[in-house]
Design a protein around this motif. Structure first.
Motif, mmCIF file in Angstrom:
data_model
loop_
_atom_site.group_PDB
_atom_site.id
_atom_site.type_symbol
_atom_site.label_atom_id
_atom_site.label_comp_id
_atom_site.label_asym_id
_atom_site.label_seq_id
_atom_site.Cartn_x
_atom_site.Cartn_y
_atom_site.Cartn_z
ATOM 1 N N GLY A 10 30.547 31.901 33.681
ATOM 2 C CA GLY A 10 32.019 31.509 34.267
ATOM 3 C C GLY A 10 33.098 32.247 33.778
ATOM 4 O O GLY A 10 32.996 33.006 32.487
ATOM 5 N N GLU A 11 34.274 32.175 34.380
ATOM 6 C CA GLU A 11 35.636 32.820 33.865
ATOM 7 C C GLU A 11 35.960 32.287 32.693
ATOM 8 O O GLU A 11 36.454 33.117 31.690
ATOM 9 C CB GLU A 11 36.629 32.777 34.859
ATOM 10 C CG GLU A 11 36.143 33.273 36.270
ATOM 11 C CD GLU A 11 35.777 32.255 37.213
ATOM 12 O OE1 GLU A 11 36.412 31.178 37.737
ATOM 13 O OE2 GLU A 11 34.312 32.125 37.440
ATOM 14 N N ASP A 12 35.664 30.992 32.315
ATOM 15 C CA ASP A 12 36.156 30.546 31.000
ATOM 16 C C ASP A 12 35.315 31.188 29.915
ATOM 17 O O ASP A 12 35.775 31.181 28.735
ATOM 18 C CB ASP A 12 36.298 29.002 31.180
ATOM 19 C CG ASP A 12 34.943 28.439 31.677
ATOM 20 O OD1 ASP A 12 33.968 29.437 32.108
ATOM 21 O OD2 ASP A 12 34.867 27.256 31.462
ATOM 22 N N SER A 13 34.016 31.123 30.010
ATOM 23 C CA SER A 13 33.077 31.482 28.959
ATOM 24 C C SER A 13 33.088 33.127 28.837
ATOM 25 O O SER A 13 32.902 33.745 27.655
ATOM 26 C CB SER A 13 31.808 31.192 29.216
ATOM 27 O OG SER A 13 31.571 29.570 29.507
ATOM 28 N N PRO B 92 62.067 38.308 28.142
ATOM 29 C CA PRO B 92 61.744 37.316 29.279
ATOM 30 C C PRO B 92 60.285 36.692 29.046
ATOM 31 O O PRO B 92 59.399 37.193 28.220
ATOM 32 C CB PRO B 92 61.812 38.337 30.337
ATOM 33 C CG PRO B 92 61.168 39.705 29.776
ATOM 34 C CD PRO B 92 61.887 39.591 28.410
ATOM 35 N N ASN B 93 59.924 35.782 29.952
ATOM 36 C CA ASN B 93 58.617 35.189 29.918
ATOM 37 C C ASN B 93 57.732 36.138 31.264
ATOM 38 O O ASN B 93 58.167 35.695 32.177
ATOM 39 C CB ASN B 93 58.674 33.884 30.313
ATOM 40 C CG ASN B 93 59.389 32.722 29.367
ATOM 41 O OD1 ASN B 93 59.264 33.200 28.213
ATOM 42 N ND2 ASN B 93 60.195 32.118 29.925
ATOM 43 N N GLU B 94 56.991 37.061 30.851
ATOM 44 C CA GLU B 94 56.264 37.662 31.647
ATOM 45 C C GLU B 94 54.894 37.118 32.071
ATOM 46 O O GLU B 94 54.167 36.529 31.122
ATOM 47 C CB GLU B 94 55.845 39.084 31.004
ATOM 48 C CG GLU B 94 57.145 39.982 30.923
ATOM 49 C CD GLU B 94 56.682 41.300 30.129
ATOM 50 O OE1 GLU B 94 57.198 42.347 30.725
ATOM 51 O OE2 GLU B 94 55.735 41.520 29.350
ATOM 52 N N VAL B 95 54.486 36.822 33.311
ATOM 53 C CA VAL B 95 53.486 36.186 33.758
ATOM 54 C C VAL B 95 52.698 37.080 34.583
ATOM 55 O O VAL B 95 53.135 37.581 35.622
ATOM 56 C CB VAL B 95 53.763 34.749 34.564
ATOM 57 C CG1 VAL B 95 52.730 34.237 35.094
ATOM 58 C CG2 VAL B 95 54.647 33.761 33.715
ATOM 59 N N MET B 96 51.464 37.240 34.386
ATOM 60 C CA MET B 96 50.442 37.928 34.989
ATOM 61 C C MET B 96 49.372 37.168 35.551
ATOM 62 O O MET B 96 48.629 36.431 34.826
ATOM 63 C CB MET B 96 49.843 39.029 34.434
ATOM 64 C CG MET B 96 48.923 40.216 35.194
ATOM 65 S SD MET B 96 48.243 41.414 34.528
ATOM 66 C CE MET B 96 47.029 40.776 33.337
ATOM 67 N N VAL B 97 49.144 36.989 36.963
ATOM 68 C CA VAL B 97 48.089 36.092 37.379
ATOM 69 C C VAL B 97 47.080 36.980 37.951
ATOM 70 O O VAL B 97 47.266 37.793 38.804
ATOM 71 C CB VAL B 97 48.703 35.243 38.817
ATOM 72 C CG1 VAL B 97 47.656 34.423 39.334
ATOM 73 C CG2 VAL B 97 49.849 34.534 38.436
ATOM 74 N N LEU B 98 45.949 36.732 37.425
ATOM 75 C CA LEU B 98 44.637 37.702 37.618
ATOM 76 C C LEU B 98 43.873 36.931 38.655
ATOM 77 O O LEU B 98 43.034 35.769 38.254
ATOM 78 C CB LEU B 98 43.941 37.844 36.231
ATOM 79 C CG LEU B 98 42.547 38.717 36.641
ATOM 80 C CD1 LEU B 98 42.765 40.009 36.890
ATOM 81 C CD2 LEU B 98 41.697 38.579 35.459
ATOM 82 N N GLY B 99 43.681 37.142 39.904
ATOM 83 C CA GLY B 99 42.785 36.636 40.844
ATOM 84 C C GLY B 99 41.442 37.158 40.323
ATOM 85 O O GLY B 99 41.208 38.203 40.040
ATOM 86 N N THR B 100 40.582 35.937 40.286
ATOM 87 C CA THR B 100 39.358 36.440 39.854
ATOM 88 C C THR B 100 38.125 35.712 41.238
ATOM 89 O O THR B 100 38.415 34.933 41.731
ATOM 90 C CB THR B 100 39.030 35.706 38.837
ATOM 91 O OG1 THR B 100 37.626 36.196 38.140
ATOM 92 C CG2 THR B 100 39.027 34.214 38.648
ATOM 93 N N ALA B 101 36.985 36.634 41.081
ATOM 94 C CA ALA B 101 35.848 36.006 41.723
ATOM 95 C C ALA B 101 35.385 34.898 40.808
ATOM 96 O O ALA B 101 35.643 34.910 39.563
ATOM 97 C CB ALA B 101 34.862 36.953 42.063
ATOM 98 N N HIS B 102 34.903 33.720 41.366
ATOM 99 C CA HIS B 102 33.992 32.722 40.383
ATOM 100 C C HIS B 102 32.870 33.472 40.124
ATOM 101 O O HIS B 102 31.976 33.621 40.745
ATOM 102 C CB HIS B 102 33.973 31.565 41.102
ATOM 103 C CG HIS B 102 35.323 30.917 41.544
ATOM 104 N ND1 HIS B 102 36.264 30.492 40.278
ATOM 105 C CD2 HIS B 102 36.022 30.279 42.669
ATOM 106 C CE1 HIS B 102 37.151 29.695 40.795
ATOM 107 N NE2 HIS B 102 37.133 29.638 42.333
ATOM 108 N N LEU B 103 32.770 33.767 38.925
ATOM 109 C CA LEU B 103 31.501 34.833 38.278
ATOM 110 C C LEU B 103 30.212 34.230 38.603
ATOM 111 O O LEU B 103 29.188 34.721 38.771
ATOM 112 C CB LEU B 103 31.643 35.114 36.778
ATOM 113 C CG LEU B 103 33.081 35.687 36.693
ATOM 114 C CD1 LEU B 103 33.347 36.052 35.005
ATOM 115 C CD2 LEU B 103 33.392 37.066 37.591
ATOM 116 N N LYS B 104 29.916 32.713 38.540
ATOM 117 C CA LYS B 104 28.710 32.257 38.623
ATOM 118 C C LYS B 104 28.048 32.452 40.034
ATOM 119 O O LYS B 104 26.834 32.294 40.058
ATOM 120 C CB LYS B 104 28.725 30.639 38.311
ATOM 121 C CG LYS B 104 29.576 29.899 39.469
ATOM 122 C CD LYS B 104 29.561 28.312 38.682
ATOM 123 C CE LYS B 104 30.248 27.486 39.723
ATOM 124 N NZ LYS B 104 30.563 26.097 39.216
#
Length: 361
Positions: free
Chosen positions: A196-199, A42-54
């Protein structure tokens, strides 16, 4: 004659019953309950809710993400989707500054012009070139190939994917060359150090897992200026002043006070990913806006924008999954989006939502 009439009436009754059944089935059609395929992963998807780290207090340091990164790394996603606009969407909105002026300023900060000068590729050409390179990407690319791909990603407006390539290079190979000039190297190093979350989450995790890129899945094409921004802001702000918002604020203050170490960061992520937050966020924000009483119905316009944005984000995630079926996908997104980006993809036939608290324990 009587038998014929009786037969016709019986046939009509059957047709009516069949029609009613068909209408009832259509009303009750729920694609999320029709899961498949029967065989295959199956396609397993986990959604991680995050605070905006900055926006976290100065006590938060990148090293405090250690435990969170360990949990995510152990789950081994093969696709990572992030709350960023793609290069192609930024190219689109730049064509319509009269509508998207604020969107461009807020969400399209990366300027691909220096990378275009270094590579000779405009954004569409760079997007196509990145796809072409990855289609025949070697199992063990040379440092020169990685530097060049990083430059191509930058020209295509995908700086986080460029950072993934940069991080996959040995430290000694992180230098100019192969279309990466000194300006682009400096830009990558600046992004590497950003809070930031991306970095701090997405790019390092992708590099550690051996991925070549991330998926920028955010969407702001539903953005539009309000006819009366001041009145809209006041109306929605008044709606947000409610007990649920006060409760969220108190929770944030308590959790943010403890983000100076790894355990405190884990406590933050467990709290904002707890299913109990779904209704609290709704009552505080979107549910409150839905009921605000302004004659212009500003709140309903805001909720319409919000739902449209999340639907288009979900479509971008679904597209990425469809191109690589049978993989685990990690979605890293602001906490208020989490519940929508679980509910919408869960309607897809071959998507299974993985509860994030299972991984964050």
């Amino acid at each position: 004659m009587l038998q014929r009439v009786t037969g016709l009436l019986a046939a009509a009754a059957i047709l009516c019953a069949a029609s009613a059944h068909a209408q009832e089935s259509a009303r009750n059609f729920d694609p999320g309950k029709l899961k498949g395929p029967a065989k295959g992963r199956p396609n397993e998807v986990m959604v991680l809710g995050t605070a905006h780290l900055k926006y976290l207090p100065p006590t938060f340091q990148p090293a405090s993400l250690r435990l969170l990164n360990e949990r995510l790394l152990a789950w081994k996603p093969r696709i990572i989707a992030i709350e960023n606009l793609s290069g192609t969407q930024c190219a689109f909105v730049r064509q319509y500054p009269q509508r998207y002026k604020d969107t461009i300023e807020s969400y399209c900060g990366w300027d691909p012009a220096p990378a275009r000068a270094a590579t000779g590729l405009d954004l569409p050409a760079a997007t196509a070139e990145a796809d072409r390179l990855l289609a025949s990407w070697p199992a063990v690319p040379t440092p020169a190939q990685r530097r060049h791909l990083a430059a191509v990603f930058l020209a295509g407006g995908e700086p986080v994917s460029a950072l993934v390539q940069w991080l996959r290079l040995p430290e000694a190979e992180r230098h100019a060359g192969d279309s990466l000039d000194a300006t682009l190297v400096a830009a990558l190093e600046t992004r590497r150090g950003a809070r930031g979350e991306d970095s701090l989450l997405a790019a390092p995790l992708a590099a550690a897992l051996g991925l070549e890129r991330v998926v920028a899945m955010d969407d702001h094409t539903a953005d539009a200026p309000d006819a009366d921004p001041k009145a809209a802001g006041e109306a929605i702000g008044k709606a947000w002043d409610n007990p649920a918002t006060a409760k969220r604020r108190q929770m944030d203050e308590r959790l943010h006070a403890k983000v100076g170490d790894a355990e405190g960061v884990m406590a933050l992520y467990r709290a904002i990913n707890d299913p109990s937050q779904a209704r609290l966020v709704f009552d505080s924000d979107f549910g409150a806006a839905l009921e605000e009483p302004s004659p212009q119905q500003f709140g309903r316009g805001y909720v319409g924008y919000w739902e449209t944005r999340n639907l288009r984000m979900a479509a971008n995630i679904r597209e990425a999954i469809g191109m690589q079926p049978g993989r685990r996908t990690l979605v890293i997104v602001g906490a208020s989006h989490k519940w929508y980006l679980e509910a919408y993809p869960n309607q897809m036939h071959d998507v299974r939502i993985v509860e994030s608290l299972q991984v964050l324990r």
